[in-house]
Design a protein around this motif. Structure first.
Motif, short mmCIF file in Angstrom:
data_model
loop_
_atom_site.label_atom_id
_atom_site.label_comp_id
_atom_site.label_asym_id
_atom_site.label_seq_id
_atom_site.Cartn_x
_atom_site.Cartn_y
_atom_site.Cartn_z
N VAL A 206 0.84 -1.19 0.00
CA VAL A 206 0.00 0.00 0.00
C VAL A 206 0.88 1.25 0.00
O VAL A 206 1.92 1.28 0.67
N ARG A 207 0.47 2.25 -0.76
CA ARG A 207 1.20 3.52 -0.85
C ARG A 207 0.21 4.67 -0.74
O ARG A 207 -0.84 4.67 -1.39
N ILE A 208 0.54 5.65 0.09
CA ILE A 208 -0.27 6.87 0.20
C ILE A 208 0.13 7.81 -0.93
O ILE A 208 1.31 8.13 -1.09
N LEU A 209 -0.86 8.27 -1.69
CA LEU A 209 -0.60 9.14 -2.83
C LEU A 209 -1.34 10.47 -2.62
O LEU A 209 -2.55 10.55 -2.81
N SER A 210 -0.61 11.49 -2.22
CA SER A 210 -1.19 12.81 -2.01
C SER A 210 -0.86 13.72 -3.18
O SER A 210 0.11 13.47 -3.91
N PRO A 211 -1.62 14.80 -3.39
CA PRO A 211 -1.26 15.77 -4.42
C PRO A 211 0.14 16.31 -4.16
O PRO A 211 0.55 16.46 -3.01
#
Length: 400
Positions: free
Chosen positions: A86-91
């Protein structure tokens, strides 16, 4: 040898959740507590792992702190992988510009580099605010067997609710010939669940074209799906017949929680064949005192109960003192209910204190609606909060 994944999941978890009012003042909707033990995002994450999909990008934007901390490295869901996971993808800010996600399609477009590093054949797109158990592998097989460019998970809803959804009109073989986004007069009751599988090349093509269209709202339902249909791409509906609830409103969130109760609950989270994993708090076993009375309720670890609990769900580390009564309510973590307080038909968010003798909400029969108290507030001893009120500040005796 090129390392690749067959399918990568992209989980849209950046919504503000404005229809949950005080519950999402400071957290993203997918991080809202559910069922005492879980948060909403546990369900799509667990579905991915149970379906054999081990690469998930979680797209966050609104109030991401609690959600990001909760997901962490993905270990509770077996998503702490060196390749994938899992990877957190923020702007983010690029060399020339930076943008918030403008819509669901734009959010995926801004993260095509994440997708492409795994060279997947297929991309699964999910929403982070639904409660359900679903085997995405079966949907993927359906997509492949039909040679589809896009497959949309769909569920039949009552006609009176159909105008709230994207409606799919299909041929007998399940192929979609028309897509209506929230139509005033729907032609069918087959509603999109906001779950899509795309063949990767087609997805990239339409996202890139959409990014160049200044008139686009950059949304899958409003732009991408209608354009694909207009261009003659093969689009299939995958009908789902299990339990599914969009918990984007106070009423639907409450109903979904209550669906966990009873000897034969409408939604069963105890199935060992399809486990819903979560990041559980470190807490001792719950304690039920001699003066306590409990009926048809879920009470999590760390709770200390000396009062009466009926038809309710209590998350971890809740204290209910002697003489207090909780009926038809959802109590989130670390709430304290002082002596002789009464909580009826309410949702009480985390770290809130209900003072001695306070009265929160009214019986369901009053028809005033669900009372909601935000996190981190205090209700004074003897204070009253009327039925249907939504409170996000401290309550003093004599008024809301």
């Amino acid at each position: 040898m090129i390392r690749k994944k067959k399918c990568v999941a992209m989980l849209l978890a950046g919504g503000q959740g404005s229809r949950l009012y005080a519950l999402t003042n400071n957290i993203a909707k997918p991080a809202v507590s559910f069922g005492g033990k879980y948060r909403i995002i546990d369900f799509p994450l667990s579905n991915c792992v149970n379906s054999g999909i081990d690469t998930v990008g979680v797209l966050t934007q609104y109030q991401p702190l609690i959600l990001n901390g909760y997901i962490g490295n993905g270990q509770p869901w077996d998503l702490d992988r060196a390749f994938g996971g899992v990877r957190i993808l923020s702007p983010y800010q690029g060399k020339n510009s930076s943008d918030w996600y403008k819509g669901t399609a734009n959010a995926i477009y801004q993260n095509l580099r994440f997708i492409n590093q795994y060279n997947p054949d297929y991309v699964l797109i999910l929403s982070g605010d639904h409660i359900y158990k679903m085997n995405y592998a079966l949907m993927l097989n359906y997509h492949i067997l039909n040679g589809a460019d896009c497959t949309i998970a769909a569920i039949n809803v009552p006609m009176k609710e159909a105008s709230r959804f994207g409606i799919l009109n299909t041929n007998p073989d399940g192929s979609i010939y028309e897509f209506e986004e929230k139509p005033k007069k729907p032609k069918s009751t087959l509603a999109s669940m906001g779950i899509y599988i795309f063949s990767t090349q087609k997805l990239c093509k339409y996202l890139e074209e959409d990014s160049l269209n200044p008139k686009s709202s950059n949304d899958f339902g409003k732009d991408i799906l209608p354009r694909m249909l207009a261009q003659g791409e093969k689009m299939m509906a995958y009908e789902f017949e299990g339990y599914w609830k969009d918990v984007g409103t106070i009423d639907s969130l409450f109903e979904a929680n209550m669906d966990l109760l009873g000897d034969n609950p409408k939604f069963d989270v105890t199935d060992n064949a399809w486990k819903i994993q979560s990041r559980s708090p470190l807490a001792p076993p719950h304690y039920i005192g001699d003066s306590a009375k409990t009926d048809n309720s879920i009470i999590m670890s760390g709770c200390e109960i000396f009062g009466t609990i009926e038809n309710s769900i209590l998350a971890s580390d809740v204290t209910v003192k002697k003489g207090a009564i909780i009926r038809n309510s959802i109590i989130m973590s670390d709430v304290i209910i002082e002596e002789d307080a009464v909580v009826e038909y309410s949702i009480i968010d985390e770290n809130t204190v209900i003072g001695k003798g306070a009265k929160i909400g009214e019986d369901k029969s009053s028809k005033k609606g669900i009372t909601v108290l935000s996190r981190n507030i205090k209700v004074d001893a003897g204070a009253t909060v009327e039925g249907g009120a939504i409170i996000d500040k401290n309550v003093t005796k004599g008024g809301n």
